[in-house]
Design a protein around this motif. Structure first.
Motif, PDB file in Angstrom:
ATOM      1  N   GLN A  65      34.139  40.411  53.085  1.00 29.56           N
ATOM      2  CA  GLN A  65      34.012  41.804  53.506  1.00 29.56           C
ATOM      3  C   GLN A  65      34.221  41.994  55.007  1.00 29.56           C
ATOM      4  N   LYS A  66      34.102  40.928  55.785  1.00 25.93           N
ATOM      5  CA  LYS A  66      34.439  41.037  57.206  1.00 25.93           C
ATOM      6  C   LYS A  66      35.923  41.353  57.382  1.00 25.93           C
ATOM      7  N   ALA A  67      36.735  40.838  56.469  1.00 25.21           N
ATOM      8  CA  ALA A  67      38.176  41.100  56.527  1.00 25.21           C
ATOM      9  C   ALA A  67      38.555  42.306  55.677  1.00 25.21           C
ATOM     10  N   PHE A  68      37.932  42.410  54.499  1.00 26.53           N
ATOM     11  CA  PHE A  68      38.238  43.494  53.560  1.00 26.53           C
ATOM     12  C   PHE A  68      36.934  44.186  53.171  1.00 26.53           C
ATOM     13  N   PRO A  69      36.495  45.175  53.939  1.00 26.50           N
ATOM     14  CA  PRO A  69      35.202  45.826  53.671  1.00 26.50           C
ATOM     15  C   PRO A  69      35.095  46.433  52.274  1.00 26.50           C
ATOM     16  N   GLY A  70      36.211  46.839  51.701  1.00 28.96           N
ATOM     17  CA  GLY A  70      36.179  47.455  50.377  1.00 28.96           C
ATOM     18  C   GLY A  70      36.483  46.502  49.243  1.00 28.96           C
ATOM     19  N   ALA A  71      36.399  45.200  49.500  1.00 29.88           N
ATOM     20  CA  ALA A  71      36.729  44.207  48.472  1.00 29.88           C
ATOM     21  C   ALA A  71      35.850  44.378  47.241  1.00 29.88           C
ATOM     22  N   ARG A  72      36.427  44.058  46.089  1.00 27.57           N
ATOM     23  CA  ARG A  72      35.680  44.098  44.835  1.00 27.57           C
ATOM     24  C   ARG A  72      35.737  42.720  44.187  1.00 27.57           C
ATOM     25  N   PHE A  73      34.611  42.344  43.595  1.00 25.92           N
ATOM     26  CA  PHE A  73      34.405  40.978  43.139  1.00 25.92           C
ATOM     27  C   PHE A  73      34.200  40.954  41.626  1.00 25.92           C
ATOM     28  N   TYR A  74      35.016  40.152  40.961  1.00 26.27           N
ATOM     29  CA  TYR A  74      34.984  40.056  39.492  1.00 26.27           C
ATOM     30  C   TYR A  74      33.869  39.112  39.068  1.00 26.27           C
ATOM     31  N   GLY A  75      33.104  39.543  38.044  1.00 28.18           N
ATOM     32  CA  GLY A  75      31.956  38.755  37.622  1.00 28.18           C
ATOM     33  C   GLY A  75      32.039  38.256  36.200  1.00 28.18           C
ATOM     34  N   MET A  76      31.032  37.487  35.809  1.00 31.98           N
ATOM     35  CA  MET A  76      30.984  36.899  34.475  1.00 31.98           C
ATOM     36  C   MET A  76      30.696  37.926  33.385  1.00 31.98           C
ATOM     37  N   ASP A  77      30.460  39.179  33.769  1.00 31.46           N
ATOM     38  CA  ASP A  77      30.360  40.274  32.806  1.00 31.46           C
ATOM     39  C   ASP A  77      31.699  40.975  32.630  1.00 31.46           C
ATOM     40  N   ALA A  78      32.758  40.395  33.233  1.00 30.46           N
ATOM     41  CA  ALA A  78      34.113  40.957  33.179  1.00 30.46           C
ATOM     42  C   ALA A  78      34.184  42.328  33.838  1.00 30.46           C
ATOM     43  N   GLN A  79      33.318  42.557  34.811  1.00 34.74           N
ATOM     44  CA  GLN A  79      33.304  43.801  35.571  1.00 34.74           C
ATOM     45  C   GLN A  79      33.459  43.485  37.057  1.00 34.74           C
ATOM     46  N   PHE A  80      33.880  44.496  37.818  1.00 33.50           N
ATOM     47  CA  PHE A  80      33.985  44.339  39.264  1.00 33.50           C
ATOM     48  C   PHE A  80      32.717  44.852  39.941  1.00 33.50           C
ATOM     49  N   HIS A  81      32.347  44.177  41.020  1.00 30.52           N
ATOM     50  CA  HIS A  81      31.139  44.513  41.766  1.00 30.52           C
ATOM     51  C   HIS A  81      31.476  44.619  43.247  1.00 30.52           C
ATOM     52  N   GLU A  82      30.664  45.380  43.962  1.00 38.31           N
ATOM     53  CA  GLU A  82      30.868  45.547  45.401  1.00 38.31           C
ATOM     54  C   GLU A  82      29.816  44.820  46.218  1.00 38.31           C
ATOM     55  N   ARG A  83      28.779  44.308  45.556  1.00 37.33           N
ATOM     56  CA  ARG A  83      27.689  43.628  46.252  1.00 37.33           C
ATOM     57  C   ARG A  83      27.477  42.234  45.659  1.00 37.33           C
ATOM     58  N   PRO A  84      26.798  41.356  46.386  1.00 33.91           N
ATOM     59  CA  PRO A  84      26.527  40.010  45.845  1.00 33.91           C
ATOM     60  C   PRO A  84      25.501  40.063  44.715  1.00 33.91           C
ATOM     61  N   VAL A  85      25.931  39.735  43.527  1.00 34.21           N
ATOM     62  CA  VAL A  85      25.051  39.702  42.354  1.00 34.21           C
ATOM     63  C   VAL A  85      25.261  38.369  41.641  1.00 34.21           C
ATOM     64  N   PRO A  86      24.269  37.904  40.878  1.00 35.47           N
ATOM     65  CA  PRO A  86      24.391  36.591  40.227  1.00 35.47           C
ATOM     66  C   PRO A  86      25.608  36.457  39.318  1.00 35.47           C
TER      67      PRO A  86
END
Length: 313
Positions: A74-95
């Motif tokens: 997020q320091k480089a890409f503040p709007g980055a989205r992160f794919y999780g094991m629920d097959a969904q995208f997230h914006e915050r750090p989640v397990p």
């Protein structure tokens, strides 16, 4: 849009210009943000991200690793989205973000190859994924995958020889090997011609050169010998036995998974695709996808984000 896969050792990026693989070991305070910022300057504004580097032992636990990786990206890409094991995208750090890179590959390939098994053989691990059972793969941890035979901790580059073999037949004499970190699978594959010097994309155990002779010396050391003691022939005997054992481990696991899930086809991606596709009589995804098959999760998460229009709302 840029696709990013943050592993423990490698940072893989896919954009319109192609595939970019950076050796970026997290346990050595990897400069993730600094590595990614040049892509921002090239005009990239959106980033879809997967990770597996949260397991690195520089972190107290996985969530700490996830938080670090999310923060660095997020320091480089503040709007980055992160794919999780629920097959969904997230914006915050989640397990759910832990080790979701392989699921992104499955998500991308599952409709086109619903009856197939995917073997993604990289520098460190082999992922074995039944693509026709995507729903049952959600929320599987690496522990679950190890127990199911979906994750093998053996790879083309970074695996300690002692994690593959306990002994070798050296000139007809059974010879135990040292458990010291003297040589890796990269040394064996390099001297056998399975990888090029450029593909030897990790540190050597002794931090010395990546030449054929240096790899032969490292291989000799696993039986506590100098190269002059066993010669090139002896070192090559070790390399061949490393490969034969690794081949048996990977191919047997892939075939077992294919049989258990009634798969009609095996696909192979990653740095080991060319070699293991031949051994398995499988389809080499490099031929269909091109170089992105070497960074399949980074490519896949980008394609999933585009498919889902993650950055259009």
């Amino acid at each position: 849009m840029i696709g990013i896969d943050v592993g423990g050792a490698n940072l893989k990026v896919v954009n319109d210009e192609g595939v970019h693989i950076h050796y970026c070991p997290l346990w050595e305070k990897a400069p993730i943000a600094d590595t990614l910022k040049p892509y921002v300057k090239q005009g990239e504004t959106s980033a879809a991200v997967v990770m597996s580097g949260e397991l690195a032992d520089c972190f107290e636990n996985k969530l700490q690793g996830i938080s670090f990786i999310v923060g660095e990206v997020q320091k480089a890409f503040p709007g980055a989205r992160f794919y999780g094991m629920d097959a969904q995208f997230h914006e915050r750090p989640v397990p759910q973000l832990a080790a979701a890179n392989w699921l992104a590959s499955a998500d991308y390939l599952r409709e086109r190859y619903a009856g197939a098994i995917l073997l993604d053989l990289g520098s460190t691990t082999a992922d074995i994924i039944p693509l026709g059972h995507f729903g049952s793969l959600h929320e599987l941890t690496d522990l679950n995958r190890l127990q199911k035979g979906f994750l093998l901790y053996t790879g083309m580059l970074r695996t300690n020889i002692a994690a593959i073999l306990q002994s070798v037949d050296l000139f007809g004499i059974p010879t135990p090997i040292s458990s010291e970190y003297f040589a890796t699978s990269a040394d064996a594959h390099f001297v056998l011609g399975h990888i090029t010097p450029d593909e030897y994309a990790c540190d050597t155990p002794d931090h010395k050169e990546k030449t054929r002779n240096a790899s032969l010396r490292r291989l000799a050391r696993v039986v506590c010998a100098d190269l002059e003691e066993i010669g090139e022939e002896g070192a090559l005997q070790i390399a061949h036995q490393v490969y034969e054992r690794q081949k048996a481990m990977v191919c047997n696991a892939a075939r077992a998974c294919a049989m258990a899930y009634g798969a009609q086809e095996i696909l192979v991606a990653g740095i080991g695709a060319r070699l293991f596709a031949r051994e398995l009589g499988a389809q080499d995804l490099n031929r269909e996808l091109g170089p992105v098959a070497d960074a399949l999760p980074a490519f896949a998460v980008r394609e999933i984000a585009l498919r889902n229009r993650e950055f259009s709302h």
